[in-house]
Design an enzyme around this catalytic site. Structure first.
Site, PDB file in Angstrom:
ATOM      1  N   LYS A  80     -10.477  55.193 -55.672  1.00  9.13           N
ATOM      2  CA  LYS A  80      -9.971  56.323 -54.898  1.00  9.13           C
ATOM      3  C   LYS A  80      -9.979  57.538 -55.801  1.00  9.13           C
ATOM      4  O   LYS A  80      -9.757  57.418 -57.016  1.00  9.13           O
ATOM      5  CB  LYS A  80      -8.533  56.030 -54.432  1.00  9.13           C
ATOM      6  CG  LYS A  80      -8.126  56.815 -53.221  1.00  9.13           C
ATOM      7  CD  LYS A  80      -8.492  56.106 -51.930  1.00  9.13           C
ATOM      8  CE  LYS A  80      -8.081  56.890 -50.727  1.00  9.13           C
ATOM      9  NZ  LYS A  80      -8.373  56.208 -49.476  1.00  9.13           N
ATOM     10  N   GLY A 179       1.025  57.331 -32.168  1.00 12.97           N
ATOM     11  CA  GLY A 179       0.034  58.190 -32.822  1.00 12.97           C
ATOM     12  C   GLY A 179      -1.284  58.189 -32.086  1.00 12.97           C
ATOM     13  O   GLY A 179      -1.910  57.138 -31.905  1.00 12.97           O
ATOM     14  N   GLY A 181      -4.062  60.165 -32.834  1.00 13.58           N
ATOM     15  CA  GLY A 181      -5.001  60.950 -33.632  1.00 13.58           C
ATOM     16  C   GLY A 181      -6.392  60.364 -33.517  1.00 13.58           C
ATOM     17  O   GLY A 181      -6.766  59.793 -32.486  1.00 13.58           O
ATOM     18  N   VAL A 183      -7.838  57.699 -34.701  1.00 11.69           N
ATOM     19  CA  VAL A 183      -7.934  56.270 -34.376  1.00 11.69           C
ATOM     20  C   VAL A 183      -7.215  55.965 -33.055  1.00 11.69           C
ATOM     21  O   VAL A 183      -7.769  55.306 -32.170  1.00 11.69           O
ATOM     22  CB  VAL A 183      -7.338  55.391 -35.499  1.00 11.69           C
ATOM     23  CG1 VAL A 183      -7.474  53.911 -35.143  1.00 11.69           C
ATOM     24  CG2 VAL A 183      -8.012  55.656 -36.822  1.00 11.69           C
TER      25      VAL A 183
HETATM   26  P1  NAI Z   1      -4.735  61.402 -37.632  1.00 18.44           P
HETATM   27  O1  NAI Z   1      -4.119  62.336 -38.596  1.00 18.44           O
HETATM   28  O2  NAI Z   1      -5.995  61.798 -36.928  1.00 18.44           O
HETATM   29  O3  NAI Z   1      -3.676  61.000 -36.494  1.00 18.44           O
HETATM   30  C1  NAI Z   1      -2.341  60.692 -36.735  1.00 18.44           C
HETATM   31  C2  NAI Z   1      -1.564  61.071 -35.472  1.00 18.44           C
HETATM   32  O4  NAI Z   1      -0.247  60.571 -35.587  1.00 18.44           O
HETATM   33  C3  NAI Z   1      -1.459  62.582 -35.238  1.00 18.44           C
HETATM   34  O5  NAI Z   1      -1.844  62.872 -33.917  1.00 18.44           O
HETATM   35  C4  NAI Z   1       0.026  62.874 -35.483  1.00 18.44           C
HETATM   36  O6  NAI Z   1       0.509  63.942 -34.676  1.00 18.44           O
HETATM   37  C5  NAI Z   1       0.642  61.552 -35.076  1.00 18.44           C
HETATM   38  N1  NAI Z   1       1.972  61.281 -35.618  1.00 18.44           N
HETATM   39  C6  NAI Z   1       2.444  61.507 -36.867  1.00 18.44           C
HETATM   40  N2  NAI Z   1       3.702  61.062 -36.996  1.00 18.44           N
HETATM   41  C7  NAI Z   1       4.042  60.541 -35.791  1.00 18.44           C
HETATM   42  C8  NAI Z   1       5.213  59.926 -35.291  1.00 18.44           C
HETATM   43  N3  NAI Z   1       6.296  59.766 -36.050  1.00 18.44           N
HETATM   44  N4  NAI Z   1       5.217  59.509 -34.013  1.00 18.44           N
HETATM   45  C9  NAI Z   1       4.131  59.664 -33.225  1.00 18.44           C
HETATM   46  N5  NAI Z   1       2.997  60.246 -33.649  1.00 18.44           N
HETATM   47  C10 NAI Z   1       2.947  60.682 -34.916  1.00 18.44           C
HETATM   48  O7  NAI Z   1      -4.946  60.037 -38.436  1.00 18.44           O
HETATM   49  P2  NAI Z   1      -5.933  58.824 -38.104  1.00 18.44           P
HETATM   50  O8  NAI Z   1      -7.216  59.019 -38.812  1.00 18.44           O
HETATM   51  O9  NAI Z   1      -5.923  58.555 -36.641  1.00 18.44           O
HETATM   52  O10 NAI Z   1      -5.197  57.628 -38.872  1.00 18.44           O
HETATM   53  C11 NAI Z   1      -4.037  57.030 -38.363  1.00 18.44           C
HETATM   54  C12 NAI Z   1      -3.522  55.998 -39.356  1.00 18.44           C
HETATM   55  O11 NAI Z   1      -4.516  55.003 -39.564  1.00 18.44           O
HETATM   56  C13 NAI Z   1      -3.200  56.564 -40.752  1.00 18.44           C
HETATM   57  O12 NAI Z   1      -2.131  55.841 -41.295  1.00 18.44           O
HETATM   58  C14 NAI Z   1      -4.468  56.284 -41.533  1.00 18.44           C
HETATM   59  O13 NAI Z   1      -4.203  56.205 -42.924  1.00 18.44           O
HETATM   60  C15 NAI Z   1      -4.857  54.933 -40.946  1.00 18.44           C
HETATM   61  N6  NAI Z   1      -6.277  54.624 -41.080  1.00 18.44           N
HETATM   62  C16 NAI Z   1      -7.221  55.446 -40.535  1.00 18.44           C
HETATM   63  C17 NAI Z   1      -8.563  55.123 -40.643  1.00 18.44           C
HETATM   64  C18 NAI Z   1      -9.633  55.951 -39.988  1.00 18.44           C
HETATM   65  O14 NAI Z   1     -10.765  55.455 -39.857  1.00 18.44           O
HETATM   66  N7  NAI Z   1      -9.344  57.169 -39.546  1.00 18.44           N
HETATM   67  C19 NAI Z   1      -9.009  53.917 -41.397  1.00 18.44           C
HETATM   68  C20 NAI Z   1      -7.906  53.071 -41.853  1.00 18.44           C
HETATM   69  C21 NAI Z   1      -6.608  53.446 -41.726  1.00 18.44           C
END
Ligand code: NAI
Length: 352
Positions: A80, A179, A181, A183
């Site tokens: 990383k 969440g 986002g 994913v």
């Molecule tokens: P993202 O940043 O696109 O989405 C996260 C979402 O969660 C946002 O819409 C945010 O407003 C929401 N959020 C934050 N705190 C919240 C809460 N307390 N209650 C409800 N919603 C809340 O992130 P992404 O890429 O979707 O990743 C999500 C998780 O999956 C993270 O923990 C990331 O590390 C993990 N992850 C993502 C991967 C990927 O391919 N994008 C791969 C492996 C793990």
């Protein structure tokens, strides 16, 4: 912070500190392990308050990458990088200076996207090194890994359903997704098509509105989504959301989602176990994105990537079998399986 002690205890191989006064680059590259292959892991662009905080993050995240790759059956190690700077300090020259630092490692570390780095930033890095993966699809790369991460989570959930209910069907099953986002958005689409009932929440109300415009779903306040009565609670937001206060309020049989480190501490896996809630360890179920990038390194073919991601169900089922056999939590079982694979490779390398 005694770096030597921490690295020796956690088994890290190298910590590289790289600076370039001309462009303002301050970066740290942590290589946890190259035992199984090149250390692959994203680069995080973040304004860390101290060097220690940045180094601690890089060390911890790189070890997690070793575990994710190993349990996913990939021939990759864990690494990383972190670039310590404010978003306004991000320039193409600084990104290229980082790329040169990666290039100097001659393939020992392969960088990719992470928090604070966009695909176009990665393209800039790639101008000076071939050791950057997860490039845009139109450039022959594997693109944004989020949809493959979501697909892997669905395969993992199926394995959990089978384990708990004896059937892997989503019909009449309710999934609460925390969440929406990159994913979470893909995940609700896939689950809806599988026939699952959905409850969704996000801190950003516009994301909830967008989701319910696309799929039939109930909504819950973000502060209460974990208390929703459901079969599966899917954390897909930040880490650390599951601890004694929230675990005691869960009304689900399964915790399975994409979030990295959803447990506040390792002991919380035992709390879930005591409440007879099946936990799919994060680094086993959310490895779909990494598997997708690994396919890019071999010449990207989407079908091949999807096939590999489907293997997450099998990987989880090995973890659950081991947990039952040893009467330990699935998280401990996953750790044992990884440590065994690493030890076996180490022994065969040293001829033992
Ligand atoms: P993202 O940043 O696109 O989405 C996260 C979402 O969660 C946002 O819409 C945010 O407003 C929401 N959020 C934050 N705190 C919240 C809460 N307390 N209650 C409800 N919603 C809340 O992130 P992404 O890429 O979707 O990743 C999500 C998780 O999956 C993270 O923990 C990331 O590390 C993990 N992850 C993502 C991967 C990927 O391919 N994008 C791969 C492996 C793990």
């Amino acid at each position: 912070m005694d770096l030597f002690k921490i690295m020796a205890k956690e088994g890290h191989e190298q910590l590289i500190v790289s600076t370039d006064p001309e462009t303002g680059l301050n970066a740290i590259i942590s290589i946890h392990s190259t035992l199984l292959g090149p250390a692959l892991g994203g680069c995080r662009f973040w304004s860390y308050k101290t060097f220690e905080a940045a180094a601690a993050d890089a060390l911890q995240l790189s070890k997690a990458m070793t575990y994710k790759a190993a349990i996913g059956g990939l021939n990759l190690g864990g690494g990383k990088a972190v670039i310590c700077a404010r978003p306004t300090e991000k320039t193409p020259a600084l990104l290229r200076a980082f790329g040169r630092a990666v290039d100097a490692l001659a393939g020992l570390y392969v960088t990719a996207q992470d928090v604070g780095m966009s695909l176009s930033d990665l393209e800039t890095v790639r101008e000076v090194t071939r050791y950057a993966a997860g490039m845009p699809e139109e450039k022959g790369g594997s693109g944004d890994p989020s949809s493959m991460t979501a697909l892997g989570v669905v395969h993992g959930m199926r394995c959990c359903l089978k384990e708990v209910f004896g059937s892997d069907s989503f019909r009449n099953r309710t999934v609460a997704v925390q969440g929406l986002g990159k994913v979470g958005r893909h995940l609700v689409g896939l689950l809806y098509r599988e026939g699952a009932r959905l409850i969704v929440a996000d801190l950003d109300a516009s994301r909830v509105t967008a989701a319910v415009a696309e799929v039939k779903a109930e909504t819950a306040p973000p502060g209460r989504i974990h208390t929703a009565a459901c079969d599966i609670f899917a954390p897909c937001a930040m880490g650390g959301v599951l601890h004694s206060a929230t675990i005691s309020k869960l009304r689900c049989r399964i915790v399975a989602g994409a979030a990295n480190n959803p447990l506040a501490g390792w002991a919380d896996a035992n709390l879930l176990q005591r409440r007879r809630i099946l936990y799919a360890p994060d680094y086993v179920i959310n490895a779909g994105g990494l598997m997708n990038i690994a396919c890019e390194m071999e010449g990207y073919q989407k079908e091949k990537a999807e096939e590999r991601v489907a293997g997450i169900a099998e990987n989880l089922s090995r973890v659950f079998a081991r947990a039952k056999e040893e009467k330990i939590s699935p998280l401990e079982a996953a750790n044992h399986l990884v440590e065994e694979r690493l030890a076996k490779t180490r022994a065969s390398r040293s001829g033992g």
